[in-house]
Every structure is written in structure tokens, then in C-alpha cells.
Design a protein around this motif. Structure first.
Motif: not given
Length: 322
Positions: A103-111, A176-189
Motif C-alpha cells: 500500500l505504501l508503494n501504491l500510495v507513494l510510489f505509483f503517483p 538499519l536496525l530501527d523498525t520505525r524506519l524500515f517501511w519508509g526506507m524500502i519505499t524510497l528505494q
């Protein structure tokens, strides 16, 4: 009596004649477009050979597969592997992570490619447009292994990104070990790597817009913003909807390479998705039937989503997509 029989025979021959006429038209059309079908033949053969023929492997999901016995002699277990999947304590965690990242990819990446294509379409300098287009397109050809390796190098405890964050006054943390940043980092990649590819597709769709529409709009006094809102965006919507449907159909499938490399034991609670789960719980342990069951579950969910989305698109649009 003879006349009645003859009339009935004539009436009975009409459907046969109509059917023959339809077959004749079909064959004439096929023969007229024979070179087009000949060009499409390699692609059709590829899809048939590598997408449809291997589907017989679905039966593994309902068997206790034994490599020595083979598919035809392995024991049938019905839905036992699906029950194991749904009752597994990690199932809901894996489902949550997969849906959130998708959903992060859909909302942030797709547009993002849409916005980039609209911005580049407004650039009048062809040289600048081509240069930017090439720069943002190049990461598509870079392997996920290279991208993840660069990310790990830059964001580890001694990486330059960590040092900059600390120099700005923030506490020094293990990014790299912070669970709060992982989803955002993956989406930016994902945005950095694949936004350029999507931009190319939307620019190709924009190139098909009739220039006379813009000329007529300028005659009517429309500025560039009004032209974009009244001509460019509506002309782009069919492409947007089709690509959105395809994206929704793959909502349960994520990049295995990216998540497998970026994941580590400290962030496993947010990095474990179905693609990595199949590899760890199925392939590494030699449980191919369980891995097939998980894969079939993903495929069924994707099929339901894309059919449902297409139905909604048909009901809310005047253009039928499929």
C-alpha cells in the motif's frame, strides 16, 4: 407438403450459412493480419511455455510432495497446508507487512512516475528533458543487490548518512536496525529504482495526444495549467487505470531480493513478507508443498483483487478496459 419441407430446409440452412460466413470472415481476417500474428507468436509461445505449462505444479499445494515419489505418486493431503498457513502464529504478521509495504508503494510510489511525466511534458527544452529522462531511468538497470549494498554501506553505524544525521543534532541511531524506519526506507528505494521506468510509459502515452487539442485550447485562452487539467490528465487516465489494475493484481508480491537483503533479525517483525516467508519456511526446509500452498494463496488473492478492481473500474468509467 413438399413445399413445406423445402421451406423448412431453407430455414434450417440459414444458420449454417451464417455460421459458415462468420468462419470465412474470421479466416480472412487471420490471413490478412498473418504477419502481425507471426510477430506475436514468439511472445505467445513464451507465455504459454513459462506461464501456463508450469501451472500443473499447483497440485503440489494439495500433496505431501516427495521428490523421490514425484507428483503423480505423492500422497494427497487436501487443504492441510493451507490450514497450517492460516494457523501459523506468523501468518498475520506476514500478511500485515506485505499489505503495508504494498500500500505504501501504491500510495507513494505509483503517483511519482505520473507527476514526473507531467512535469517533463511541460519542459520545452528537448535536451534537458532527455537528460533528466535518462538520469531517472538508469537506476532501473541497477541490480537490487547493488542498491541494497549501497544503502547498507551509507546507512550503517559508520555510514555517511548516519554521520550527517548525527551532525545535524539528532541522536546517533542504527538506521538499519530501527523498525520505525524500515517501511519508509524500502519505499524510497523502490521509488528511486523504478520511478524512471514508469515515467517512460506515461511519457509515451502523453506523446499520443493530438497537438491540435492544445492549439485549440490556447486559442480559447487556456493557460498551461488549464491545458494540463482539461487535456493532458484526462488523456492519461486510461493508462493510469490499466497500470493501477496491474499494480493491484501484484499487491501480494514484493521484491524478494530487496527485502531478503535489507532484512535482518532486528527488523524481522516488519520485514518478513510472503516472498521471504516462502523461501525460509518452505524452500530452505524442503517443504515444497507448503511453499506451493503459500504461492497459490498469493495468486488467488491477486486474481480476486484485479477482477474486483476491474469491475469497479468498469462501473465508474465509460471506457471498458477489458
Amino acid at each position: 407438403m413438399a413445399m413445406g419441407t423445402e421451406a423448412a430446409a431453407i430455414r434450417g440452412s440459414k444458420p449454417a450459412a451464417a455460421s459458415g460466413s462468420k468462419r470465412g470472415k474470421l479466416w480472412r481476417k487471420l490471413w490478412t493480419d498473418r504477419y502481425m500474428y507471426l510477430l506475436a507468436l514468439p511472445g505467445m509461445a513464451f507465455i504459454l511455455l513459462f506461464d501456463y505449462v508450469p501451472m500443473y505444479g499447483i497440485v503440489l499445494a494439495f500433496q505431501d510432495y516427495n521428490p523421490f515419489a514425484g507428483i503423480f505418486h505423492s500422497d494427497w493431503v487436501g487443504f492441510a497446508h493451507f490450514e497450517r498457513l492460516f494457523k501459523h502464529p506468523d501468518f498475520w504478521m506476514v500478511l500485515r507487512n506485505t499489505l503495508v509495504i504494498s500500500l505504501l508503494n501504491l500510495v507513494l510510489f505509483f503517483p511519482t512516475p505520473i507527476v514526473l511525466a507531467l512535469l517533463l511534458n511541460e519542459v520545452r527544452s528537448v535536451v534537458f528533458q532527455k537528460a533528466v529522462q535518462t538520469i531517472i531511468y538508469l537506476p532501473h538497470f541497477v541490480s537490487w543487490v547493488v542498491i541494497c549494498s549501497l544503502t547498507i554501506t551509507l546507512m550503517n553505524s559508520e555510514g555517511i548518512v548516519t554521520q550527517i544525521v548525527h551532525a545535524l543534532g539528532f541522536p546517533k541511531v542504527q538506521l538499519l536496525l530501527d523498525t520505525r524506519l524500515f517501511w519508509g526506507m524500502i519505499t524510497l528505494q523502490s521509488i528511486w529504482k523504478e520511478a524512471g521506468w514508469g515515467t517512460i510509459i506515461f511519457l509515451a502515452a502523453l506523446a499520443g495526444i493530438n497537438p491540435e487539442l492544445y492549439e485549440a485550447a490556447r486559442v480559447d485562452g487556456a493557460n498551461r495549467w488549464h491545458q494540463m487539467k482539461a487535456i493532458t490528465i484526462p488523456a492519461l487516465m486510461n493508462t493510469v487505470v490499466v497500470l493501477l489494475l496491474l499494480r493491484i493484481g501484484h499487491i501480494m508480491s514484493l521484491s524478494f531480493d530487496q527485502l531478503f537483503i535489507m532484512g535482518n533479525p532486528m527488523v524481522s517483525s516488519v520485514s518478513e513478507v510472503f516472498d521471504t516467508y516462502v523461501f525460509k519456511a518452505g524452500v530452505l526446509q524442503g517443504n515444497f508443498s507448503f511453499a506451493s500452498a503459500v504461492g497459490l494463496f498469493k495468486s488467488v488473492v491477486g486474481l480476486v483483487l484485479i477482477l474486483g478492481s476491474n469491475y469497479v473500474a468498469k462501473k465508474t468509467s465509460d471506457n471498458y478496459l477489458f
